[in-house]
Design a protein around this motif. Structure first.
Motif, short mmCIF file in Angstrom:
data_model
loop_
_atom_site.label_atom_id
_atom_site.label_comp_id
_atom_site.label_asym_id
_atom_site.label_seq_id
_atom_site.Cartn_x
_atom_site.Cartn_y
_atom_site.Cartn_z
N ALA A 38 3.13 11.49 1.45
CA ALA A 38 2.89 10.11 1.07
C ALA A 38 4.21 9.35 1.04
O ALA A 38 5.28 9.96 0.84
N VAL A 39 4.10 8.04 1.23
CA VAL A 39 5.26 7.17 1.19
C VAL A 39 4.91 5.92 0.41
O VAL A 39 3.80 5.38 0.54
N THR B 271 8.09 14.80 8.26
CA THR B 271 8.72 13.61 7.69
C THR B 271 7.78 12.42 7.81
O THR B 271 7.31 12.11 8.91
N ILE B 272 7.51 11.79 6.68
CA ILE B 272 6.69 10.59 6.67
C ILE B 272 7.61 9.37 6.63
O ILE B 272 8.64 9.38 5.94
N SER B 273 7.24 8.33 7.36
CA SER B 273 8.01 7.10 7.35
C SER B 273 7.06 5.94 7.63
O SER B 273 5.91 6.15 7.99
N TYR C 145 0.80 -1.21 0.00
CA TYR C 145 0.00 0.00 0.00
C TYR C 145 0.84 1.27 0.00
O TYR C 145 1.75 1.43 0.82
N VAL C 146 0.50 2.17 -0.91
CA VAL C 146 0.94 3.55 -0.78
C VAL C 146 0.18 4.14 0.41
O VAL C 146 -1.03 3.97 0.52
N MET C 147 0.91 4.81 1.29
CA MET C 147 0.28 5.40 2.48
C MET C 147 0.42 6.91 2.42
O MET C 147 1.47 7.44 2.06
N SER D 11 10.32 5.89 -1.64
CA SER D 11 9.88 7.16 -2.22
C SER D 11 8.95 7.88 -1.25
O SER D 11 8.11 7.24 -0.62
N THR D 12 9.14 9.19 -1.14
CA THR D 12 8.26 10.02 -0.36
C THR D 12 7.92 11.28 -1.16
O THR D 12 8.66 11.65 -2.09
#
Length: 123
Positions: A50-51, A69-71, A32-34, A57-58
């Motif tokens: 998005a991540v 920051t997304i992780s 899943y792309v989140m 990739s973010t």
């Protein structure tokens, strides 16, 4: 089917930090792309970050680039949003979303949504 539950919202002073978490149930979380979205009172929902499934990739909205920051941790079925240097204009309900699709357009369609968590930044 994926169920998403966000936690970590709250009240913080401008310049402070918060970390949001989104726990996902279901299988194959890595597919899943989140994404994280937010909606402020009287405004439309907007994309935040998005991540990709692999976490390689973010992508960020210009308004949060350099501050958020997304992780993700695929072993824990969890995605995070670290928010630093918060501003009053970051005040909104923050939603986690999932999409079982290729990375493609990170701001594109998402199929599963959490219930949201309130973030309030005081000046």
């Amino acid at each position: 089917q994926v169920q998403l539950v966000e936690t970590g919202g709250g009240l913080v002073q401008a310049g402070g930090s918060l970390r949001l978490s989104c726990a996902a149930s279901g299988r194959a979380f890595y597919r899943y792309v989140m994404g994280w979205f937010r909606q402020a009172p009287g405004k439309e929902r907007e994309f935040v970050a998005a991540v990709s499934g692999s976490a390689l990739s973010t992508y960020y909205a210009d308004s949060v680039k350099g501050r958020f920051t997304i992780s993700r941790d695929n072993a824990k079925n969890t995605v995070y949003l670290q928010m630093n240097s918060l501003k009053p204009e970051d005040t909104a309900v923050y939603y986690c979303a999932a999409a079982d699709r290729p990375w493609g357009d990170p701001t594109g369609e998402y199929y599963y949504w959490g219930q949201g968590t309130q973030v309030t930044v005081s000046s």
